[in-house]
Design a protein around this motif. Structure first.
Motif, PDB file in Angstrom:
ATOM      1  N   GLU A   4     -31.030 -16.782  20.694  1.00 55.20           N
ATOM      2  CA  GLU A   4     -32.018 -16.580  19.640  1.00 55.20           C
ATOM      3  C   GLU A   4     -33.376 -16.222  20.234  1.00 55.20           C
ATOM      4  O   GLU A   4     -34.132 -15.486  19.643  1.00 55.20           O
ATOM      5  N   THR A   5     -33.704 -16.764  21.386  1.00 57.70           N
ATOM      6  CA  THR A   5     -34.994 -16.488  22.017  1.00 57.70           C
ATOM      7  C   THR A   5     -34.907 -15.309  22.979  1.00 57.70           C
ATOM      8  O   THR A   5     -35.905 -14.931  23.572  1.00 57.70           O
ATOM      9  N   GLY A   6     -33.734 -14.788  23.135  1.00 58.04           N
ATOM     10  CA  GLY A   6     -33.563 -13.682  24.055  1.00 58.04           C
ATOM     11  C   GLY A   6     -33.293 -14.121  25.485  1.00 58.04           C
ATOM     12  O   GLY A   6     -33.167 -13.297  26.372  1.00 58.04           O
ATOM     13  N   HIS A   7     -33.252 -15.430  25.717  1.00 56.12           N
ATOM     14  CA  HIS A   7     -32.983 -15.963  27.045  1.00 56.12           C
ATOM     15  C   HIS A   7     -31.660 -16.715  27.017  1.00 56.12           C
ATOM     16  O   HIS A   7     -31.576 -17.784  26.424  1.00 56.12           O
ATOM     17  N   PRO A   8     -30.648 -16.164  27.638  1.00 59.53           N
ATOM     18  CA  PRO A   8     -29.350 -16.863  27.621  1.00 59.53           C
ATOM     19  C   PRO A   8     -29.417 -18.147  28.441  1.00 59.53           C
ATOM     20  O   PRO A   8     -30.101 -18.229  29.457  1.00 59.53           O
ATOM     21  N   HIS A   9     -28.760 -19.157  27.951  1.00 60.76           N
ATOM     22  CA  HIS A   9     -28.665 -20.422  28.674  1.00 60.76           C
ATOM     23  C   HIS A   9     -27.417 -20.399  29.522  1.00 60.76           C
ATOM     24  O   HIS A   9     -26.370 -19.938  29.087  1.00 60.76           O
ATOM     25  N   ILE A  10     -27.551 -20.881  30.697  1.00 62.89           N
ATOM     26  CA  ILE A  10     -26.405 -20.988  31.584  1.00 62.89           C
ATOM     27  C   ILE A  10     -26.042 -22.463  31.651  1.00 62.89           C
ATOM     28  O   ILE A  10     -26.879 -23.312  31.942  1.00 62.89           O
ATOM     29  N   VAL A  11     -24.804 -22.755  31.353  1.00 64.58           N
ATOM     30  CA  VAL A  11     -24.334 -24.134  31.402  1.00 64.58           C
ATOM     31  C   VAL A  11     -23.887 -24.423  32.827  1.00 64.58           C
ATOM     32  O   VAL A  11     -23.068 -23.703  33.394  1.00 64.58           O
ATOM     33  N   PHE A  12     -24.480 -25.467  33.393  1.00 68.98           N
ATOM     34  CA  PHE A  12     -24.131 -25.865  34.747  1.00 68.98           C
ATOM     35  C   PHE A  12     -23.637 -27.297  34.681  1.00 68.98           C
ATOM     36  O   PHE A  12     -24.358 -28.195  34.261  1.00 68.98           O
ATOM     37  N   GLU A  13     -22.392 -27.494  35.058  1.00 69.04           N
ATOM     38  CA  GLU A  13     -21.817 -28.834  35.060  1.00 69.04           C
ATOM     39  C   GLU A  13     -21.252 -29.121  36.434  1.00 69.04           C
ATOM     40  O   GLU A  13     -20.729 -28.237  37.107  1.00 69.04           O
ATOM     41  N   MET A  14     -21.388 -30.366  36.834  1.00 64.90           N
ATOM     42  CA  MET A  14     -20.831 -30.770  38.117  1.00 64.90           C
ATOM     43  C   MET A  14     -20.108 -32.097  37.916  1.00 64.90           C
ATOM     44  O   MET A  14     -20.701 -33.064  37.427  1.00 64.90           O
ATOM     45  N   ASP A  15     -18.866 -32.132  38.260  1.00 66.05           N
ATOM     46  CA  ASP A  15     -18.076 -33.356  38.150  1.00 66.05           C
ATOM     47  C   ASP A  15     -18.189 -34.106  39.472  1.00 66.05           C
ATOM     48  O   ASP A  15     -17.722 -33.645  40.506  1.00 66.05           O
ATOM     49  N   LEU A  16     -18.839 -35.264  39.431  1.00 65.58           N
ATOM     50  CA  LEU A  16     -19.046 -36.045  40.637  1.00 65.58           C
ATOM     51  C   LEU A  16     -17.974 -37.120  40.828  1.00 65.58           C
ATOM     52  O   LEU A  16     -18.099 -37.962  41.715  1.00 65.58           O
ATOM     53  N   THR A  17     -16.936 -37.084  40.025  1.00 66.78           N
ATOM     54  CA  THR A  17     -15.891 -38.098  40.100  1.00 66.78           C
ATOM     55  C   THR A  17     -15.273 -38.168  41.491  1.00 66.78           C
ATOM     56  O   THR A  17     -15.149 -39.255  42.065  1.00 66.78           O
ATOM     57  N   LEU A  18     -14.912 -37.052  42.053  1.00 66.87           N
ATOM     58  CA  LEU A  18     -14.309 -37.037  43.382  1.00 66.87           C
ATOM     59  C   LEU A  18     -15.297 -37.564  44.423  1.00 66.87           C
ATOM     60  O   LEU A  18     -14.937 -38.363  45.284  1.00 66.87           O
ATOM     61  N   HIS A  19     -16.545 -37.131  44.326  1.00 65.16           N
ATOM     62  CA  HIS A  19     -17.568 -37.591  45.265  1.00 65.16           C
ATOM     63  C   HIS A  19     -17.748 -39.108  45.167  1.00 65.16           C
ATOM     64  O   HIS A  19     -17.835 -39.791  46.178  1.00 65.16           O
ATOM     65  N   GLU A  20     -17.810 -39.631  43.950  1.00 63.39           N
ATOM     66  CA  GLU A  20     -17.996 -41.065  43.754  1.00 63.39           C
ATOM     67  C   GLU A  20     -16.787 -41.838  44.277  1.00 63.39           C
ATOM     68  O   GLU A  20     -16.932 -42.882  44.905  1.00 63.39           O
ATOM     69  N   THR A  21     -15.611 -41.340  44.056  1.00 58.65           N
ATOM     70  CA  THR A  21     -14.403 -41.986  44.570  1.00 58.65           C
ATOM     71  C   THR A  21     -14.423 -42.004  46.090  1.00 58.65           C
ATOM     72  O   THR A  21     -14.124 -43.029  46.714  1.00 58.65           O
ATOM     73  N   ARG A  22     -14.803 -40.913  46.690  1.00 60.36           N
ATOM     74  CA  ARG A  22     -14.892 -40.831  48.150  1.00 60.36           C
ATOM     75  C   ARG A  22     -15.963 -41.786  48.679  1.00 60.36           C
ATOM     76  O   ARG A  22     -15.771 -42.488  49.662  1.00 60.36           O
ATOM     77  N   ARG A  23     -17.116 -41.849  48.005  1.00 60.50           N
ATOM     78  CA  ARG A  23     -18.198 -42.734  48.417  1.00 60.50           C
ATOM     79  C   ARG A  23     -17.749 -44.194  48.377  1.00 60.50           C
ATOM     80  O   ARG A  23     -17.971 -44.945  49.315  1.00 60.50           O
ATOM     81  N   ARG A  24     -17.089 -44.584  47.309  1.00 65.25           N
ATOM     82  CA  ARG A  24     -16.615 -45.974  47.193  1.00 65.25           C
ATOM     83  C   ARG A  24     -15.584 -46.298  48.261  1.00 65.25           C
ATOM     84  O   ARG A  24     -15.589 -47.393  48.826  1.00 65.25           O
ATOM     85  N   ALA A  25     -14.712 -45.361  48.548  1.00 68.15           N
ATOM     86  CA  ALA A  25     -13.705 -45.579  49.590  1.00 68.15           C
ATOM     87  C   ALA A  25     -14.383 -45.764  50.940  1.00 68.15           C
ATOM     88  O   ALA A  25     -13.965 -46.609  51.741  1.00 68.15           O
ATOM     89  N   GLU A  26     -15.437 -45.008  51.216  1.00 70.05           N
ATOM     90  CA  GLU A  26     -16.166 -45.139  52.480  1.00 70.05           C
ATOM     91  C   GLU A  26     -16.871 -46.491  52.574  1.00 70.05           C
ATOM     92  O   GLU A  26     -16.916 -47.100  53.639  1.00 70.05           O
TER      93      GLU A  26
END
Length: 82
Positions: A4-26
């Protein structure tokens, strides 16, 4: 919406589940095989019992005020400071 404003929004998502699982294991690996979480919790309870034992009248009133205000968690009747 962004168009609507002429500026497209880019959706950026990052799933940190794997990182958090690795961190807890460490963390668990760093604690080593001798780490006993139940013993640690028991030790903390013993430390709190010692910390809040033997309070004089004024200290007891301060303790009760802090519990009433929600600053300190209540301790059970069998664990209350004497």
């Amino acid at each position: 919406m962004g168009h609507e404003t002429g500026h497209p929004h880019i959706v950026f998502e990052m799933d940190l589940t794997l990182h958090e699982t690795r961190r807890r294991a460490e963390v668990v690996a760093a604690l080593g095989p001798g780490w006993d979480p139940v013993a640690v919790m028991r030790g903390e309870e013993e430390a709190y019992d010692l910390l809040y034992s033997g309070l004089d009248r004024e200290q007891r009133q301060t303790y009760e005020m802090l519990v009433s205000a929600g600053v300190l968690p209540p301790r059970g009747a069998d664990r209350a400071a004497d």
